[in-house]
Enzyme design. Structure first.
Site, PDB file in Angstrom:
ATOM      1  N   ARG A  56       0.933  -1.163  -0.453  1.00 30.58           N
ATOM      2  CA  ARG A  56       0.049  -0.103   0.187  1.00 30.58           C
ATOM      3  C   ARG A  56       0.857   1.234  -0.080  1.00 30.58           C
ATOM      4  O   ARG A  56       1.803   2.075   0.956  1.00 30.58           O
ATOM      5  CB  ARG A  56      -0.920  -0.116   0.873  1.00 30.58           C
ATOM      6  CG  ARG A  56      -1.976   1.665   1.253  1.00 30.58           C
ATOM      7  CD  ARG A  56      -3.211   1.399   0.117  1.00 30.58           C
ATOM      8  NE  ARG A  56      -4.034   0.044  -0.048  1.00 30.58           N
ATOM      9  CZ  ARG A  56      -5.282  -0.052  -0.832  1.00 30.58           C
ATOM     10  NH1 ARG A  56      -4.653   0.521  -1.794  1.00 30.58           N
ATOM     11  NH2 ARG A  56      -5.417  -0.905  -0.650  1.00 30.58           N
ATOM     12  N   GLN A  76      -7.428  -8.028  -8.321  1.00 27.09           N
ATOM     13  CA  GLN A  76      -7.901  -6.874  -8.867  1.00 27.09           C
ATOM     14  C   GLN A  76      -6.818  -6.279  -8.337  1.00 27.09           C
ATOM     15  O   GLN A  76      -5.198  -5.938  -8.417  1.00 27.09           O
ATOM     16  CB  GLN A  76      -8.496  -5.605  -7.300  1.00 27.09           C
ATOM     17  CG  GLN A  76      -7.732  -4.376  -7.451  1.00 27.09           C
ATOM     18  CD  GLN A  76      -9.217  -3.684  -7.692  1.00 27.09           C
ATOM     19  OE1 GLN A  76      -9.942  -3.435  -8.255  1.00 27.09           O
ATOM     20  NE2 GLN A  76      -9.215  -2.403  -6.608  1.00 27.09           N
ATOM     21  N   ARG A 113       2.121  -6.548  -8.655  1.00 29.26           N
ATOM     22  CA  ARG A 113       1.874  -5.880  -8.356  1.00 29.26           C
ATOM     23  C   ARG A 113       2.327  -6.674  -6.917  1.00 29.26           C
ATOM     24  O   ARG A 113       2.545  -6.856  -6.344  1.00 29.26           O
ATOM     25  CB  ARG A 113       0.448  -4.793  -8.090  1.00 29.26           C
ATOM     26  CG  ARG A 113      -0.635  -5.196  -7.690  1.00 29.26           C
ATOM     27  CD  ARG A 113      -1.434  -3.994  -6.708  1.00 29.26           C
ATOM     28  NE  ARG A 113      -2.559  -4.310  -6.564  1.00 29.26           N
ATOM     29  CZ  ARG A 113      -3.286  -3.997  -6.025  1.00 29.26           C
ATOM     30  NH1 ARG A 113      -3.353  -3.100  -5.840  1.00 29.26           N
ATOM     31  NH2 ARG A 113      -4.328  -4.664  -6.375  1.00 29.26           N
ATOM     32  N   HIS A 158       1.179   2.792 -10.495  1.00 34.35           N
ATOM     33  CA  HIS A 158       0.067   3.369  -9.556  1.00 34.35           C
ATOM     34  C   HIS A 158       0.592   4.501  -8.413  1.00 34.35           C
ATOM     35  O   HIS A 158       0.812   3.797  -7.191  1.00 34.35           O
ATOM     36  CB  HIS A 158      -0.720   1.852  -9.173  1.00 34.35           C
ATOM     37  CG  HIS A 158      -1.727   2.558  -7.744  1.00 34.35           C
ATOM     38  ND1 HIS A 158      -1.946   3.752  -6.653  1.00 34.35           N
ATOM     39  CD2 HIS A 158      -3.169   2.186  -8.139  1.00 34.35           C
ATOM     40  CE1 HIS A 158      -3.135   3.601  -6.330  1.00 34.35           C
ATOM     41  NE2 HIS A 158      -4.673   2.460  -6.768  1.00 34.35           N
ATOM     42  N   ASP A 202     -11.804   9.141  -7.318  1.00 38.00           N
ATOM     43  CA  ASP A 202     -11.747   8.509  -8.402  1.00 38.00           C
ATOM     44  C   ASP A 202     -12.039   8.171  -9.196  1.00 38.00           C
ATOM     45  O   ASP A 202     -13.039   8.059  -9.539  1.00 38.00           O
ATOM     46  CB  ASP A 202     -12.170   6.737  -7.220  1.00 38.00           C
ATOM     47  CG  ASP A 202     -11.700   5.091  -7.847  1.00 38.00           C
ATOM     48  OD1 ASP A 202     -10.513   5.595  -9.094  1.00 38.00           O
ATOM     49  OD2 ASP A 202     -12.210   4.117  -7.235  1.00 38.00           O
ATOM     50  N   GLU A 262      -1.704   8.932 -11.007  1.00 39.63           N
ATOM     51  CA  GLU A 262      -1.548   7.379 -11.908  1.00 39.63           C
ATOM     52  C   GLU A 262      -1.908   7.042 -13.129  1.00 39.63           C
ATOM     53  O   GLU A 262      -2.394   7.714 -14.059  1.00 39.63           O
ATOM     54  CB  GLU A 262      -2.121   6.161 -11.322  1.00 39.63           C
ATOM     55  CG  GLU A 262      -3.046   6.239  -9.817  1.00 39.63           C
ATOM     56  CD  GLU A 262      -3.918   5.624  -9.499  1.00 39.63           C
ATOM     57  OE1 GLU A 262      -4.364   4.325 -10.424  1.00 39.63           O
ATOM     58  OE2 GLU A 262      -4.634   5.431  -8.450  1.00 39.63           O
TER      59      GLU A 262
END
Ligand SMILES: O=P(O)(O)OC[C@H]1O[C@@H](O)[C@H](O)[C@@H](O)[C@@H]1O
Length: 449
Positions: free
Chosen positions: A52, A70, A75, A148, A193, A252
């Site tokens: 994170r 997701q 990652r 990201h 978002d 991002e």
């Protein structure tokens, strides 16, 4: 456990970049000891969960997905260190990471692929270059990709982001409705978002509190996602502190609104007709993806056809040389007398031009009375009997032209083998490879100023 092992790029002056092999996640970027990236205090480094914060690598899927995790598997997969950190002549430090398909990747996305991720740490800049290869012989695949990036900011409410004005965006906080951004600088005061589409190649994030600025420059990343979970959603995340949201903003860069489609020929291997191409060209094209190589070969083939046509046209004139009429200073093709119409004869005469070196690329076959010129294994030769010289001076002239052409060819071959020409060939090859790599790679840089 090796799952969270890290690679450090150290440029000196407390300027470093740390990459965790788990997801090739950049977990720290310090410029003069000032951290630029946000990593949650609650982030997990268990080699399983995505980290994170920092810069997670999103591939081959952005967002939720019926087939796998997701934001894809990249990652949460351990990457390879392809090239350990190395100081370049400029003083910058470079490292290269790579990821290939595995049982794990194929369980959600059944394709062969190869990703290379090159990072260069500059004085005040972090530069990324990404290339994706499809080594399959027959399967096309499509993917999303996104870096990201979690930027560290003193207060997200006092930040401004440029480069979004006029762009349409998908607002995920409003059921994916589509809007158009009117503001020249975007500010964030709530859960945000958004997927902005076809954004500017440059964004500037101004941190109003400190006046510090971050420039994002991107190439082949058409979309920009702006995300901050704000308080309520922060509370829902186990790996994100409730009070951390004011200290980060995700801007991002990605290719997520539409998929990137990679054809199977985009592999770094070229197959082509060896008969049509020079060995040097074949060698140069081995390093570039097959589809580009094929396009170049098509061009070369086309040129060959055109050249042959031109030579054939010239050959008609060459044939005329066979019965040169000195007095009239014009040409009368003896063996075409019967078949050529007066108009044809006239046309041939009026377009006459002859260069010995051109003539020598072809050989006239004596059994072909129409005088069609044929290339003989790429080698040139002339049948002397078809050019009966009328007198001594003409004989000498002809001999001189033949010798001259041979000498030219000999010297050209020697010239091509010289170091200088070989260096030029190598440069042209390098430029070609570089141009193709630029065309199929994605670039991003974050730079503070
Ligand atoms: O929690 P994750 O999987 O890291 O995703 C974080 C966020 O990532 C953003 O890129 C998405 O737009 C958000 O919808 C998502 O919530």
């Amino acid at each position: 456990m090796a799952a969270t092992s890290v690679v450090v790029l150290d440029r000196g002056n407390n300027t470093t970049c740390t990459i965790n092999l788990h997801g090739a996640t950049v977990v720290s970027w310090r410029v003069n000891n000032q951290e630029q990236l946000f990593v949650s205090k609650q982030a997990k480094f268990d080699g399983k969960e995505p980290i994170r914060g920092g810069i997670p690598f999103v591939f081959p899927q952005f967002g939720p997905w019926p087939f796998g995790p997701q934001h894809g598997f990249a990652r949460i997969t351990r990457w390879n260190l392809e090239k350990a950190p190395e100081r370049l002549q400029s003083g910058d430090v470079e490292a290269i990471f790579s990821l290939m398909d595995s049982d794990f990747s194929r369980s959600s996305w059944n394709y062969q692929f190869r990703l290379t991720y090159r990072l260069i740490l500059r004085e005040k800049e972090l530069h990324f270059n990404i290339a994706v290869y499809n080594p399959s012989k027959e399967l096309t695949f499509s993917f999303n990709m996104l870096l990201h990036t979690y930027f560290k900011v003193p207060d997200v409410r006092r930040c401004q982001i440029t480069g979004l004005q006029g762009c349409t965006f998908v607002d995920k906080t409003r059921d994916g409705s589509i809007y158009q951004e009117a503001r020249d600088v975007v500010t964030i005061n709530e859960w945000t978002d958004r997927i902005y589409q076809n954004t500017s190649q440059e964004h500037i994030i101004t941190n109003v509190v400190s006046g510090r600025k971050m420039r994002i420059q991107k190439y082949n990343f058409p979309d920009t996602v702006v995300w901050n979970p704000w308080l309520d959603r922060a509370k829902d995340m186990s790996d994100f502190g409730d009070d951390e949201y004011p200290n980060m903003v995700c801007v991002e860069s990605g290719h997520v609104s539409s998929p990137v489609i990679l054809l199977p020929e985009n592999q770094k291997e070229a197959f082509f007709d060896k008969n049509t191409c020079e060995p040097e060209l074949i060698d140069a094209l081995k390093d570039i993806p097959k589809n580009y190589a094929n396009q170049i070969i098509d061009l070369v083939k086309q040129q060959h056809v055109e050249q042959n046509l031109n030579h054939l046209k010239k050959s008609e004139n060459l044939i005329d040389f066979s019965s040169f009429n000195e007095e009239a200073n014009e040409i009368t093709p003896s063996f075409m007398e019967s078949s050529a119409t007066p108009n044809q004869k006239l046309r041939r005469r009026s377009t006459f031009s002859m260069s010995p070196s051109q003539s020598l690329y072809y050989s006239l076959t004596s059994d072909n009375k129409l005088g069609v010129l044929q290339k003989k294994n790429g080698y040139c030769g002339c049948h002397r009997e078809l050019f009966p010289p009328k007198n001594d001076s003409l004989k000498k002239e002809w001999a001189a032209s033949v010798i001259g052409a041979h000498v030219k060819r000999f010297l050209t071959r020697r010239l091509l083998k010289t170091e200088k020409v070989q260096a030029l060939v190598a440069t042209v090859k390098g430029v070609l490879v570089c141009a193709v790599e630029l065309h199929c790679s994605l670039c991003l840089s974050h730079c503070i100023f």
